[in-house]
Design an enzyme around this catalytic site. Structure first.
Site, mmCIF file in Angstrom:
data_model
loop_
_atom_site.group_PDB
_atom_site.id
_atom_site.type_symbol
_atom_site.label_atom_id
_atom_site.label_comp_id
_atom_site.label_asym_id
_atom_site.label_seq_id
_atom_site.Cartn_x
_atom_site.Cartn_y
_atom_site.Cartn_z
ATOM 1 N N ASP A 1 1.014 -1.288 -0.498
ATOM 2 C CA ASP A 1 -0.072 0.025 -0.128
ATOM 3 C C ASP A 1 1.033 0.872 -0.639
ATOM 4 O OD1 ASP A 1 -2.949 0.814 0.660
ATOM 5 O OD2 ASP A 1 -1.708 2.288 1.247
ATOM 6 N N ILE A 2 1.039 2.003 -1.164
ATOM 7 C CA ILE A 2 1.608 3.502 -0.527
ATOM 8 C C ILE A 2 1.165 4.507 0.287
ATOM 9 C CG2 ILE A 2 1.998 5.576 -2.400
ATOM 10 C CD1 ILE A 2 0.717 3.372 -4.521
ATOM 11 N N GLU B 1 -4.772 2.499 -4.466
ATOM 12 C CA GLU B 1 -2.901 2.578 -4.149
ATOM 13 C C GLU B 1 -3.042 0.718 -3.872
ATOM 14 O OE1 GLU B 1 -4.867 3.327 -2.352
ATOM 15 O OE2 GLU B 1 -4.087 3.935 0.001
HETATM 16 N N1 GTP Z 1 -4.472 9.188 -8.565
HETATM 17 C C1 GTP Z 1 -5.107 7.668 -7.954
HETATM 18 N N2 GTP Z 1 -5.766 8.119 -6.807
HETATM 19 C C2 GTP Z 1 -6.692 7.322 -5.896
HETATM 20 C C3 GTP Z 1 -6.715 5.640 -7.010
HETATM 21 N N3 GTP Z 1 -7.248 5.303 -6.218
HETATM 22 C C4 GTP Z 1 -7.672 5.830 -5.106
HETATM 23 N N4 GTP Z 1 -6.643 7.138 -5.331
HETATM 24 C C5 GTP Z 1 -6.395 7.505 -3.913
HETATM 25 O O1 GTP Z 1 -5.923 6.810 -2.920
HETATM 26 C C6 GTP Z 1 -6.358 8.043 -2.205
HETATM 27 C C7 GTP Z 1 -6.270 6.750 -0.370
HETATM 28 O O2 GTP Z 1 -5.878 7.365 0.726
HETATM 29 P P1 GTP Z 1 -6.166 6.710 2.223
HETATM 30 O O3 GTP Z 1 -6.791 5.635 1.902
HETATM 31 O O4 GTP Z 1 -6.435 7.978 3.003
HETATM 32 O O5 GTP Z 1 -4.332 6.546 2.459
HETATM 33 P P2 GTP Z 1 -3.521 7.016 2.163
HETATM 34 O O6 GTP Z 1 -3.399 8.476 1.941
HETATM 35 O O7 GTP Z 1 -2.411 6.822 1.108
HETATM 36 O O8 GTP Z 1 -2.636 7.297 3.482
HETATM 37 P P3 GTP Z 1 -2.174 6.164 4.369
HETATM 38 O O9 GTP Z 1 -2.512 5.200 3.048
HETATM 39 O O10 GTP Z 1 -3.148 5.592 6.081
HETATM 40 O O11 GTP Z 1 -0.804 5.826 4.013
HETATM 41 C C8 GTP Z 1 -7.576 8.604 -2.317
HETATM 42 O O12 GTP Z 1 -7.410 9.683 -1.956
HETATM 43 C C9 GTP Z 1 -8.075 7.925 -3.267
HETATM 44 O O13 GTP Z 1 -8.592 9.387 -3.897
HETATM 45 C C10 GTP Z 1 -6.836 6.027 -8.486
HETATM 46 O O14 GTP Z 1 -6.341 5.346 -8.674
HETATM 47 N N5 GTP Z 1 -5.590 6.711 -9.318
#
Ligand code: GTP
Length: 823
Positions: free
Chosen positions: A693-694, A736
């Site tokens: 997970d990013i 992500e």
């Molecule tokens: N650009 C892009 N963003 C995505 C995609 N799918 C999910 N996201 C974004 O990924 C983010 C996930 O955020 P969170 O689940 O809050 O987690 P985080 O910001 O990575 O923080 P931690 O996981 O806690 O480190 C959200 O802002 C989604 O909008 C995608 O296919 N493309």
């Protein structure tokens, strides 16, 4: 199983044969006419010849008869002369009165005698005495001699010997003759000399003036020597010495001729031809002779001269006298012509009848030859009695090549022995007729055809079986299409049942090969690069050969298939050994017994090359139009199947793949995780799972935009794939969040992979538009399969817990510790 009446005649195309037949009959009539007329003319000519011969023979006979009569008359004349001569011979001195009396009777009986002379020999010395004696008898003249040249009397001067006319009867009008020297004329002299030489009477044809004859006709003088009472010596000199004188007879031959030539249709001529003198002596009716009269001439000797007796007779007279049918030739000619005309009339009638029958038959033949059905008739022994145009065309034989051949033993039918036995039984009445049959026949070119027959028995008037008559239809194509349809529907069914494409293609190929014995088919598919062909199905080709050509690059002159795919066009190579396209592959092909290869490109709907469909043969082979049609049809069907499979694969791909990263989506990932889990569970092999997970990805999105976020996701996927083995399975579970299945990997190995991935990703730098560099980190949870894991979901859940721990523990780290889910 075909048959016909025994008297059935071979069929011919009436449109072609009608005209020559007609011409031939006219020719026959013409020949008959010419022969008939010629024979008649020949017979006429021959009869004419015979009649001519007969006429000539009759003419000859008649001529001889008349010549004999003439000769007889001449003999009679000489006999009379002999009688007069004998009188003088036996007399001391012949008195004038005595001579007169004696000759009177002769002259009365023989009208041909104009005068009879006594010409004593007078020596010159005795001349005066002789002249005195003449004067004493009342004649005042002198002995004279006549110049034959001038025909005038001149005085005699120096002749040592004279033969003056002393007595002559009849005396009337003959006074001037007495005293003339008969020997003074050279012809007379010759005759007299000859008489003395030969001792027989001789004649002279010197013209004598016949005072008695007012017409002055030609006459002949006969001389008969008189020797006195002594016997005539055999010696010529003695005869000359003893000669007393000559008895001369003036004879008119004309009178002789008239005795036996009374008819106006008969002409006679007597010519003195002695020493070629050609002096006409007598003619009878000669002025009437026409060119068509028949002639015969006879040369004969008598009275010391050579005579030509010529006889002419008119054809009419010949018929009258000779009993000859001169019109015999005409009768023959007329009869011959009549017979010829009769024959021609009968022939014309026969020809007309024959033509009518032939026209009727031609109609039937035309019908049989017009129909697009095979008609064949066999006799009781199975010999072909009749076959129509369609039959000949199909079999590839000319009519004369096939007529009267044995249908069951000359290679025309397959399974001939069985069929022949059945036919024999049928002809012997042991089995009943099967009205509908199918049999495979062999054409002249060796091809096989399936024929559907409708059969009928043929009988004669007494009800005996004569054979069969069958109408056949070539159902090879329908049959092949039926089988093809069947095989294709089986293939479709197999496709619906989830068979792999190569399995379905194998089914199709086997169906094709079952119909085309000797054919070996293959389907090669073009790979994604569009550069190489890969084996899809070739069940009958040698496996080693298939392996050898698998993956061959398409191009110009790369065998049949490589070239066909490259050109998008059909390539027919009849003889691999000779063809330049196979220069680099012929040894390979020959080593596997392949001699020809026809290849058809398999084209998709948009014209894209999908692969190739090929048919190989063990012998150099040329495809028929039907073969090419089938090849195209097979390629079309295979193309449809391939596209269907490809469409399905595409749909499946779309359904199972994450569009952004091209990694398996959650559904696909879970499916494959399930497969690997089962395998590990079954075989006890290690299996690990990474959850990635990013970190703070939301911030990336928020700070750089969603597109940059997408770039980060793609970069991560690509980098991960680069770090994994082929057997590892990476997937995007959502947002992500990514996961990786590591088959055959224990916890320690999984930690290594995860650490390497963590560090690699952290080291990545994404260059942004404004030359800024974006870096990011990930957190990874690692779970390794244990016996407690009773499902893939359980393993996933454990990895997810570890990830959660890593996040909780500060991110940018790998965790194998499962944190408590506190919500
Ligand atoms: N650009 C892009 N963003 C995505 C995609 N799918 C999910 N996201 C974004 O990924 C983010 C996930 O955020 P969170 O689940 O809050 O987690 P985080 O910001 O990575 O923080 P931690 O996981 O806690 O480190 C959200 O802002 C989604 O909008 C995608 O296919 N493309």
């Amino acid at each position: 199983m075909p048959q016909t009446p025994i008297n059935a005649r071979p069929l011919q195309t009436s449109s072609v044969t009608a005209s020559p037949k007609k011409g031939r009959k006219r020719l026959y009539l013409g020949i008959t006419a010419v022969v008939g007329f010629s024979i008649s003319l020949l017979a006429y000519w021959y009869t004419e010849l015979l009649v001519g011969r007969e006429q000539r023979a009759v003419t000859e006979t008649m001529a001889y008869e008349r010549q004999a009569l003439l000769l007889s008359s001449i003999n009679a004349t000489t006999e009379v002369l002999d009688a007069v001569g004998a009188l003088i011979d036996s007399s001391e001195k012949v008195e004038r009165e005595e001579f007169k009396v004696f000759t009177y009777t002769v002259l009365q009986r023989h009208p041909e005698f104009w005068a009879i002379h006594w010409m004593p020999k007078v020596m010159h010395a005795e001349r005066p005495n002789f002249e005195r004696f003449l004067q004493s008898q009342g004649f005042s003249g002198h002995i004279t001699e006549l110049s034959s040249a001038k025909n005038t009397a001149i005085p005699s001067q120096n002749n040592a010997l004279y033969y003056p006319v002393f007595y002559t009867e009849p005396m009337e009008k003959n006074h001037s003759i007495v005293g003339f020297d008969a020997s003074s004329r050279s012809l007379n002299q010759k005759a007299m000399q000859a008489t003395l030489e030969e001792g027989i009477p001789f004649a002279s044809t010197a013209p004598f003036k016949l005072i008695q004859d007012s017409e002055g006709s030609a006459s002949v003088v006969f001389f008969r020597p008189v020797f006195g009472p002594e016997h005539i010596s055999q010696d010529t000199q003695q005869r000359k010495l003893r000669i007393q004188g000559f008895v001369g007879a003036l004879v008119k031959p004309q009178v002789l001729l008239e005795q036996f030539a009374h008819s106006s249709g008969v002409a006679l001529s007597v010519v003195d031809v002695t020493e070629n003198t050609h002096r006409a002596v007598a003619k009878r009716n000669w002025e009437s002779v026409e060119p068509d009269w028949l002639h015969h001439q006879i040369d004969f000797m008598t009275v010391g001269r050579k005579w030509r007796f010529e006889f002419a007779i008119s054809p009419e007279e010949l018929v009258n006298q000779g009993n000859i049918q001169s019109n015999r030739a005409n009768i023959v000619l007329f009869t011959g012509l009549l017979v010829t005309l009769l024959i021609l009339w009968i022939m014309r009638d026969l020809v007309k009848t024959h033509q009518r029958v032939e026209r009727e038959r031609d109609k039937a033949q035309t019908y049989l030859d017009t129909v697009e059905t095979i008609i064949i008739a066999l006799d009781v022994n199975g010999h072909i009695n009749l076959i129509n145009r369609k039959g000949c065309e199909l079999l590839g034989y000319d009519e004369h090549e096939i007529l009267h051949k044995q249908w069951f033993s000359e290679g025309f039918v397959e399974q001939a022995r069985v069929l022949r036995g059945q036919y024999k039984d049928l002809m012997q009445g042991q089995t009943s007729l099967v009205r509908y049959t199918e049999s495979v026949i062999r054409l002249k070119n060796g091809q096989l055809r399936l024929i559907a027959w409708h059969n009928a028995l043929q009988y004669d008037v007494e009800g005996n079986i004569l054979g069969t008559l069958s109408a056949g239809e070539d159902v090879t194509r329908q049959h092949a299409l039926l089988l093809l349809e069947r095989s294709r529907s089986q293939a479709m069914q197999a496709a619906l049942n989830g068979y792999e494409l190569n399995e379905v293609l194998t089914l199709i190929i086997k169906g094709i090969e079952a119909q085309d014995k000797g054919a070996m088919c293959s389907v090669l598919l073009l790979d994604g690069s569009g550069q190489h062909l890969h084996l899809a199905a070739a069940p009958s080709l040698p496996e080693a050969y298939n392996k050898a050509i698998d993956g061959v690059a398409i191009g110009e002159a790369v065998g049949s298939c490589g070239t066909a795919a490259y050109r998008k066009a059909r390539v027919i190579v009849e003889d691999i050994q000779q063809h330049p396209y196979w220069a680099n592959y012929k040894d390979l092909a020959i080593s596997y017994g392949l001699a020809s290869c026809w290849s058809e490109p398999i084209l998709g709907k948009n014209g894209r090359v999908l692969g190739t469909f090929a048919i190989y043969h063990a012998k150099p082979s040329h495809p028929s139009a039907h073969d090419l049609e089938l090849i195209e049809s097979h390629a079309g069907f295979v193309s449809m199947l391939i596209e269907q499979y490809q469409a399905e694969a595409r749909l499946l791909y779309i359904a199972n793949t994450d569009e952004l990263t091209n990694l398996p989506n959650r559904r696909q990932f879970m499916e494959r995780l399930g497969v690997e889990f089962s395998r590990s569970n079954r075989y006890g092999t290690p299996l690990s799972l990474l959850m990635i997970d990013i970190d703070h990805f939301k911030k990336v999105n928020d700070q750089y935009g969603h597109a940059v976020g997408d770039d980060v996701l793609r970069l991560l996927a690509k980098t991960c794939l680069g770090l994994l083995r082929d057997t590892d399975i990476a997937g995007r579970l959502g947002g992500e969040e990514f996961a990786v299945v590591l088959p055959q990997t224990d916890q320690a190995q999984a930690l290594q992979v995860a650490e390497r991935m963590l560090q690699t990703l952290a080291a990545l730098e994404l260059e942004l538009a404004d030359q800024k560099i974006l870096k990011f980190t990930v957190s990874i949870g690692v779970a390794t399969f244990t016996e407690q894991d009773n499902s893939a979901d359980a393993l996933l859940s454990r990895a997810d817990h570890c990830l959660y721990y890593a996040k909780q523990n500060g991110r940018n780290q790998v965790s194998i510790i499962e944190a408590e889910l506190t919500g």
